[in-house]
Design a protein around this motif. Structure first.
Motif, mmCIF file in Angstrom:
data_model
loop_
_atom_site.group_PDB
_atom_site.id
_atom_site.type_symbol
_atom_site.label_atom_id
_atom_site.label_comp_id
_atom_site.label_asym_id
_atom_site.label_seq_id
_atom_site.Cartn_x
_atom_site.Cartn_y
_atom_site.Cartn_z
ATOM 1 N N THR A 114 2.759 8.684 -38.779
ATOM 2 C CA THR A 114 3.863 8.561 -39.802
ATOM 3 C C THR A 114 3.545 9.125 -40.853
ATOM 4 O O THR A 114 4.057 9.993 -41.482
ATOM 5 C CB THR A 114 3.926 6.989 -40.012
ATOM 6 O OG1 THR A 114 4.322 6.269 -38.984
ATOM 7 C CG2 THR A 114 5.220 6.987 -41.038
ATOM 8 N N ARG A 146 -8.228 3.226 -32.355
ATOM 9 C CA ARG A 146 -8.141 3.107 -33.692
ATOM 10 C C ARG A 146 -9.671 2.803 -34.340
ATOM 11 O O ARG A 146 -10.223 2.172 -33.609
ATOM 12 C CB ARG A 146 -7.201 2.038 -34.355
ATOM 13 C CG ARG A 146 -5.720 2.305 -34.170
ATOM 14 C CD ARG A 146 -5.127 3.375 -34.894
ATOM 15 N NE ARG A 146 -5.326 3.051 -36.194
ATOM 16 C CZ ARG A 146 -5.069 3.922 -37.377
ATOM 17 N NH1 ARG A 146 -4.730 5.328 -37.141
ATOM 18 N NH2 ARG A 146 -5.089 3.623 -38.560
ATOM 19 N N TRP A 166 11.485 4.805 -36.215
ATOM 20 C CA TRP A 166 9.942 5.304 -36.151
ATOM 21 C C TRP A 166 10.236 6.752 -36.407
ATOM 22 O O TRP A 166 11.301 7.536 -36.278
ATOM 23 C CB TRP A 166 9.879 5.116 -34.691
ATOM 24 C CG TRP A 166 8.526 5.650 -34.297
ATOM 25 C CD1 TRP A 166 7.153 5.553 -34.696
ATOM 26 C CD2 TRP A 166 7.841 6.067 -33.035
ATOM 27 N NE1 TRP A 166 6.058 5.920 -34.255
ATOM 28 C CE2 TRP A 166 6.517 6.279 -32.889
ATOM 29 C CE3 TRP A 166 8.608 6.258 -31.656
ATOM 30 C CZ2 TRP A 166 6.009 6.651 -31.905
ATOM 31 C CZ3 TRP A 166 7.906 6.780 -30.589
ATOM 32 C CH2 TRP A 166 6.617 7.072 -30.597
ATOM 33 N N ASP A 175 0.978 15.830 -23.877
ATOM 34 C CA ASP A 175 0.615 15.131 -24.783
ATOM 35 C C ASP A 175 0.797 15.535 -26.474
ATOM 36 O O ASP A 175 0.046 16.829 -26.330
ATOM 37 C CB ASP A 175 -0.504 14.369 -24.769
ATOM 38 C CG ASP A 175 -0.953 13.120 -25.667
ATOM 39 O OD1 ASP A 175 -0.079 12.521 -26.166
ATOM 40 O OD2 ASP A 175 -1.890 12.628 -25.541
ATOM 41 N N THR A 176 1.005 14.696 -27.505
ATOM 42 C CA THR A 176 0.994 15.213 -28.735
ATOM 43 C C THR A 176 0.421 14.097 -29.791
ATOM 44 O O THR A 176 0.659 13.047 -29.520
ATOM 45 C CB THR A 176 2.574 15.710 -29.300
ATOM 46 O OG1 THR A 176 3.197 14.486 -29.454
ATOM 47 C CG2 THR A 176 3.252 16.666 -28.351
HETATM 48 C C1 6R9 Z 1 3.895 9.549 -34.038
HETATM 49 C C2 6R9 Z 1 3.335 8.472 -34.166
HETATM 50 C C3 6R9 Z 1 0.245 6.685 -35.079
HETATM 51 C C4 6R9 Z 1 -0.854 6.309 -34.282
HETATM 52 C C5 6R9 Z 1 -2.035 7.062 -34.238
HETATM 53 C C6 6R9 Z 1 -2.701 6.723 -33.019
HETATM 54 C C7 6R9 Z 1 -1.457 6.531 -32.268
HETATM 55 C C8 6R9 Z 1 -0.013 8.468 -31.754
HETATM 56 C C9 6R9 Z 1 -1.071 9.724 -30.017
HETATM 57 C C10 6R9 Z 1 -1.801 8.367 -30.402
HETATM 58 C C11 6R9 Z 1 -3.405 8.651 -28.901
HETATM 59 C C12 6R9 Z 1 -1.768 10.150 -29.027
HETATM 60 N N1 6R9 Z 1 -1.280 7.828 -31.445
HETATM 61 N N2 6R9 Z 1 -0.117 9.624 -30.857
HETATM 62 N N3 6R9 Z 1 -2.798 7.934 -29.771
HETATM 63 N N4 6R9 Z 1 -2.741 9.813 -28.308
HETATM 64 N N5 6R9 Z 1 -0.856 11.321 -28.498
HETATM 65 O O1 6R9 Z 1 2.907 7.581 -33.349
HETATM 66 O O2 6R9 Z 1 3.171 7.657 -35.353
HETATM 67 O O3 6R9 Z 1 3.783 5.320 -35.245
HETATM 68 O O4 6R9 Z 1 2.624 6.034 -37.484
HETATM 69 O O5 6R9 Z 1 1.240 5.961 -35.214
HETATM 70 O O6 6R9 Z 1 -0.423 6.167 -33.085
HETATM 71 O O7 6R9 Z 1 -3.388 5.669 -33.383
HETATM 72 O O8 6R9 Z 1 -2.792 6.897 -35.278
HETATM 73 P P1 6R9 Z 1 2.601 6.230 -35.830
#
Ligand code: 6R9
Length: 572
Positions: free
Chosen positions: A359, A455, A258, A354-355
């Motif tokens: 990808t 999403r 990941w 939170d961050t």
């Molecule tokens: C790094 C990672 C991306 C998708 C992103 C969103 C969800 C990631 C989030 C979050 C809410 C957060 N996402 N961080 N949703 N709060 N802090 O996760 O990459 O696996 O590509 O996922 O994950 O929907 O568009 P990836």
């Protein structure tokens, strides 16, 4: 609207002291002075992450604390330099060179990190795979990218359909009693005798470095290409967001399959030269708390699903360990429920930060910083150098508190540079050339904080109201009986869609009509009548990705009897 606010700790010692000031004045080229291309025009991520520290007098600092059920090993920066050089030599001797796709398909062990860094030192493009992938998933990725080499183990090689991959030239096996043939290479045999010096392939900052495959809701997984230039952002966010300092001991729980496990499990911490903890094996609350205690971890980066499981394990388990070394805790991957933030405050006496990123974005973009007030449930604010906005489908900016597409102004350093073999797919991410459209829906409040809603394809339209599933899920998990919840919109002739919740219960609770009713009125009271799920279904567990995301599209497919699409990233 949620008004709860958590103030920062007043240590005055944060790397990013004044967010607003920094945000308004920052330019990316301030960081670029750090790296070798500033003087030579060329660069290499693995050099900057490892060798630079060894060469600048920090060779005896511990770079890697590794442990699993059987092994417990430490490696200094000097050792990491030498072992990745050796691995690089093994790969160079079998023909790996700049631009070649080299896949790594093995459990998390020190060797994984040696070969990953070694391949990058050669200018190769590394494709990390989850150890749990089965044959179809491995094949799709190697085939799509015309992989030349795969590095795997005798246990896993059975899942590599070698005969169906005409471009695959070499198989490097990391394990004991490997029999070599024209195609198969015994890693340890060559590693032992390889020299510890390596001529690094100096590359352009725009040259390819890593290829992460990610699944969408339809079609085959797509290969997201990142380049060496990403280091600028990994380096800065390691300071601003991870808040890393010289003596920190940092643990990112993510697997390198990941993107979090590479960007923040390898590059970011090592670019700033801190000690990095890697724990092999599977999740267990005791094991994880023990890891923090054993290594005196100070900065910890994990995911909501893990925090929820730790929360579910109860405070008694937590109280068996001494986690007082922790200073800063972060989360990524899924929305971080306010309930989890409250749990963090209660047990760790720390805020969980939170961050948000993806990808495709290569590094963190919207975050909560140690120096900033946190509104639990919000992803925070964009990092300096990044412009984020909520836009409509044409790319027009929307005013505060309006739900729309979360978009980022093109041009941040770690942005993906291609979707492998699919230029038209790559272009489809950008609106009017200027905005990268994330596929997430969100809103920004009047203070500039961003709030995730789901999403775009998960957003529910019920009786004319747009509802983000995350808010409902967050409320559901506040109910004492609910361990996890996934919420979808189910087509309904009258309301457009109705809200349906899939729920897994905590130990000690059994499904019943009364419980359903109780949960429903809990959401009604706590959120809004229109947000209460009309339908509820109890499940032993919910479908999740290996990075912990609840797969709402799978819930939806189950519900509607549709094909589930690509499931290669689904947890067993
Ligand atoms: C790094 C990672 C991306 C998708 C992103 C969103 C969800 C990631 C989030 C979050 C809410 C957060 N996402 N961080 N949703 N709060 N802090 O996760 O990459 O696996 O590509 O996922 O994950 O929907 O568009 P990836």
């Amino acid at each position: 609207m949620i008004t709860e606010i958590l103030s920062p700790k007043q240590t005055g010692n944060h790397n990013l002291k004044n967010y607003e000031e920094q945000y308004n004045s920052y330019e990316w080229d301030q960081a670029e002075q750090q790296f070798s291309w500033h003087t030579t025009g060329l660069v290499n991520m693995a050099y900057e992450a490892i060798d630079r520290h060894a060469d600048l007098g920090k060779g005896s600092n511990v770079a890697l604390y590794y442990s699993d059920q059987n092994r417990k090993e430490n490696y200094t920066f000097q050792e990491m330099k030498e072992f990745s050089n050796k691995a690089g030599n093994v790969l160079r001797n079998i023909g790996v060179g700049k631009g070649d796709r080299v896949f790594i398909f093995m459990p998390r062990t020190p060797e994984l990190y040696f070969v990953l860094l070694g391949a990058i030192k050669l200018g190769a493009i590394v494709g990390p795979l989850f150890e749990a992938f089965m044959e179809g998933a491995v094949k799709d990725r190697l085939e799509d990218s015309s992989a030349k080499v795969i590095i795997t183990t005798p246990d896993l090689i059975g899942r590599v359909p070698v005969d169906e991959l005409p471009d695959l030239q070499k198989i490097v096996l990391v394990g004991s009693s490997v029999e070599e043939d024209a195609q198969t290479v015994d890693f340890y045999r060559h590693f032992e005798t390889a020299t510890t010096t390596l001529e690094i392939e100096w590359v352009d900052r725009e040259d390819g470095m890593i290829l992460h495959y990610t699944s969408g809701s339809t079609g085959k997984p797509k290969g997201v290409l990142h380049v060496h230039n990403a280091m600028v952002q990994h380096y800065e966010t390691a300071k601003w967001v991870l808040d890393l300092k010289e003596n920190d001991i940092y643990w990112c729980t993510a697997d390198p399959g990941w993107v979090t496990g590479t960007s923040y499990g390898v590059f970011a911490p090592w670019l700033v030269g801190v000690s990095n903890v890697i724990r092999g094996g599977r999740f267990s609350p005791d094991d994880w708390y023990q890891t923090i205690e054993d290594h005196q971890v100070t900065v910890w980066y994990s995911a909501p699903t893990a925090f929820r499981m730790l929360m579910g394990a109860g405070n008694d388990v937590f109280n068996n360990y001494n986690l007082s070394s922790l200073r800063h805790v972060l989360s990524v991957g899924e929305p971080l429920n306010p309930e989890v933030v409250r749990w963090g405050m209660e047990v760790m006496k720390l805020r969980i930060h939170d961050t948000w990123w993806m990808t495709e974005t290569g590094a963190q973009l919207i975050c909560n910083y140690p120096s900033m007030e946190i509104k639990p449930g919000s992803m925070g604010k964009p990092i300096p150098g990044v412009e984020a906005a909520i836009v409509d489908d044409k790319g027009n900016k929307l005013p505060p508190n309006r739900m729309g597409n979360l978009a980022i102004k093109k041009g941040w350093p770690s942005m993906m540079r291609a979707i492998w073999n699919r230029p038209e797919k790559y272009e489809s991410y950008f609106l009017s050339g200027d905005w990268y459209v994330s596929g997430d829906s969100a809103y920004m409040d009047e203070d500039g904080y961003f709030w995730f809603q789901g999403r775009v394809d998960d957003v529910i339209m019920t009786a004319g109201e747009r509802v983000g599933p995350f808010e409902i899920e967050s409320k559901l998990v506040e109910h004492p009986a609910v361990a996890e919840a996934g919420v979808i919109g189910k087509p309904d002739p009258v309301r457009g869609e109705i809200i349906k919740a899939f729920i897994s219960l905590r130990d000690g609770y059994a499904p019943s009509e009364e419980l359903q009713e109780e949960i429903r009125s809990f959401v009604k009271k706590g959120l809004a009548a229109h947000a209460a799920p009309r339908e509820m279904e109890f499940k032993d567990s919910l479908p999740k990705t290996r990075s912990g995301k609840i797969m709402r599209r799978v819930l939806k497919a189950w519900e509607l009897d549709l094909p589930t699409g690509d499931l290669s990233t689904m947890e067993d």
